[in-house]
Design an enzyme around this catalytic site. Structure first.
Site, PDB file in Angstrom:
ATOM      1  N   THR A 133       0.813  -1.217   0.000  1.00 25.72           N
ATOM      2  CA  THR A 133       0.000   0.000   0.000  1.00 25.72           C
ATOM      3  C   THR A 133       0.845   1.264   0.000  1.00 25.72           C
ATOM      4  O   THR A 133       1.974   1.272   0.515  1.00 25.72           O
ATOM      5  CB  THR A 133      -0.919   0.032   1.237  1.00 25.72           C
ATOM      6  OG1 THR A 133      -1.601   1.298   1.314  1.00 25.72           O
ATOM      7  CG2 THR A 133      -0.123  -0.140   2.522  1.00 25.72           C
ATOM      8  N   GLU A 135       0.304   3.668   1.840  1.00 27.13           N
ATOM      9  CA  GLU A 135       0.416   4.135   3.221  1.00 27.13           C
ATOM     10  C   GLU A 135       1.780   3.796   3.824  1.00 27.13           C
ATOM     11  O   GLU A 135       2.152   4.342   4.867  1.00 27.13           O
ATOM     12  CB  GLU A 135      -0.694   3.529   4.075  1.00 27.13           C
ATOM     13  CG  GLU A 135      -2.089   4.052   3.779  1.00 27.13           C
ATOM     14  CD  GLU A 135      -2.316   5.487   4.238  1.00 27.13           C
ATOM     15  OE1 GLU A 135      -1.600   5.930   5.172  1.00 27.13           O
ATOM     16  OE2 GLU A 135      -3.186   6.166   3.661  1.00 27.13           O
ATOM     17  N   TYR A 161      -1.609   0.577  10.558  1.00 31.80           N
ATOM     18  CA  TYR A 161      -1.905  -0.103   9.301  1.00 31.80           C
ATOM     19  C   TYR A 161      -0.704  -0.050   8.366  1.00 31.80           C
ATOM     20  O   TYR A 161      -0.280  -1.074   7.805  1.00 31.80           O
ATOM     21  CB  TYR A 161      -3.124   0.537   8.637  1.00 31.80           C
ATOM     22  CG  TYR A 161      -3.340   0.119   7.207  1.00 31.80           C
ATOM     23  CD1 TYR A 161      -3.778  -1.153   6.888  1.00 31.80           C
ATOM     24  CD2 TYR A 161      -3.108   1.010   6.159  1.00 31.80           C
ATOM     25  CE1 TYR A 161      -3.978  -1.549   5.581  1.00 31.80           C
ATOM     26  CE2 TYR A 161      -3.312   0.633   4.838  1.00 31.80           C
ATOM     27  CZ  TYR A 161      -3.740  -0.642   4.553  1.00 31.80           C
ATOM     28  OH  TYR A 161      -3.926  -1.018   3.246  1.00 31.80           O
ATOM     29  N   LYS A 165       1.517  -3.220   7.090  1.00 34.59           N
ATOM     30  CA  LYS A 165       1.660  -3.489   5.663  1.00 34.59           C
ATOM     31  C   LYS A 165       3.131  -3.522   5.248  1.00 34.59           C
ATOM     32  O   LYS A 165       3.522  -4.285   4.348  1.00 34.59           O
ATOM     33  CB  LYS A 165       0.901  -2.439   4.852  1.00 34.59           C
ATOM     34  CG  LYS A 165      -0.571  -2.722   4.669  1.00 34.59           C
ATOM     35  CD  LYS A 165      -0.796  -3.936   3.770  1.00 34.59           C
ATOM     36  CE  LYS A 165      -2.248  -4.108   3.386  1.00 34.59           C
ATOM     37  NZ  LYS A 165      -2.459  -5.287   2.513  1.00 34.59           N
TER      38      LYS A 165
END
Length: 341
Positions: A133, A135, A161, A165
């Site tokens: 991701t 992010e 998160y 990830k």
């Protein structure tokens, strides 16, 4: 090797089959002639009936990313040529409230999937897609190249998160290098659509706009409106996932649109779809929806995917907003017309 595998009907196992990307991917793989299996959590999963109704061609297998034994069973049952690991605790805001669960599922769950493939003797026969991701980048100005993040940019995740990830991303690369496994990581920037959950800001907006249009609610509550994201259409992005596993060698690829838009811009276009030019009277900012650490801007550079995979996004930003509002208007209107119980 791929040519040899293509002599028989391809089988794909999708974790996260009940999510947005899982639905789009299952549909596209089915259209390509694949036999599609989907991992679903048991205990009367509320999404099971929806999946069975909308995607009757998917064979569901009960399992959980936190249960290695169930993953081994799922791999042995489906015997997949391709495995798409899309399952995760995927909501950034939720990850701040439940960081341990996020780590168990989104980080360690990737390790469990990789081990299930390896210990069942499929390390050289199953191609794996790992959903990484944007992010992971964190959006900090000193860490953001002017043309957008690419596969060589530095990581600085700013949420549980994003951190989880990043572990999944690196353990996937480690298994690629350590065991010669075909594992490709898709570093996807924000991708939305009609299958997006209403807990995500884009769908929350289009869902509310439809209800405001129909007189079902007076306003929408949101957090910060200034963050900018690189927003694309999920249907386009899952095509990129598939292309990664058809590539000659496993690698990492950024999928993005190469342009950013703020939440305010999304609001403007969404309300314009229902004939409202000034959305401010309908939006209430609620501190409860503001995160402890916010990523100000995320911009991706999809050059590598475009050049090596031939991937292109088809739906532009205004088209994405229009598609989502039209979908939610249709859903809400249909529910209004249903007879009361």
């Amino acid at each position: 090797m791929l040519e040899e595998l293509m002599t028989e009907r391809r089988r794909a196992l999708i974790t996260g089959i009940t999510g947005q990307d899982g639905g789009h991917l299952a549909e596209q793989l089915h259209e390509k002639g694949y036999e599609v299996f989907g991992l679903i959590r048991g205990q009367n999963n509320p999404r099971r009936v929806e999946v069975e109704t909308d995607m009757p061609y998917v064979t569901l297998i009960e399992g959980d990313l936190t249960d290695p034994t169930s993953l081994v069973r799922a791999v042995e049952t489906s015997d997949p040529h391709e495995l798409y690991n899309l399952a995760a605790i995927s909501h950034v805001g939720y990850s701040f409230k439940n960081p341990t669960l996020t780590a168990d599922v989104t980080a360690k769950g990737v390790l469990n999937v990789l081990e299930a493939v390896r210990v069942t003797g499929r390390a050289q026969t199953t191609r794996i897609y790992q959903a990484s991701t944007s992010e992971m980048f964190g959006g900090l100005d000193y860490n953001r190249p002017g043309a957008g993040y690419n596969e060589n940019s530095l990581f600085h995740p700013r949420s549980p998160y994003g951190v989880a990830k990043l572990y999944g991303h690196w353990i996937a690369k480690n298994y690629r290098e350590s065991y010669d496994m075909f594992v490709s990581c898709g570093i996807l920037f924000n991708h939305e659509g009609e299958r997006r959950g209403v807990e995500f800001v884009t769908r929350k907006i289009t869902h509310a706009v439809a209800r405001i249009k129909l007189g079902l609610q007076p306003h929408i509550e949101l957090g910060d409106l200034w963050p900018k994201r690189d927003w694309g259409y999920a249907g386009d992005f899952v095509d990129g996932m598939w292309r990664m596993l058809q590539h000659d060698v496993p690698d990492d690829f950024v999928l993005a649109t190469g342009e950013t838009h703020s939440i305010e811009e999304f609001l403007t276009l969404a309300f314009a779809e229902i004939g409202i030019d000034d959305w401010k009277p309908y939006v209430v900012q609620n501190p409860a929806y503001m995160r402890p650490a916010e990523v100000d801007i995320l911009l991706g550079d999809p050059t590598k995917a475009e050049n090596e995979l031939g991937w292109r996004r088809e739906v532009d930003f205004p088209g994405l907003v229009s598609l989502m509002v039209a979908h939610d208007l249709a859903v809400q209107s249909r529910q209004l017309s249903l007879p009361s119980a």
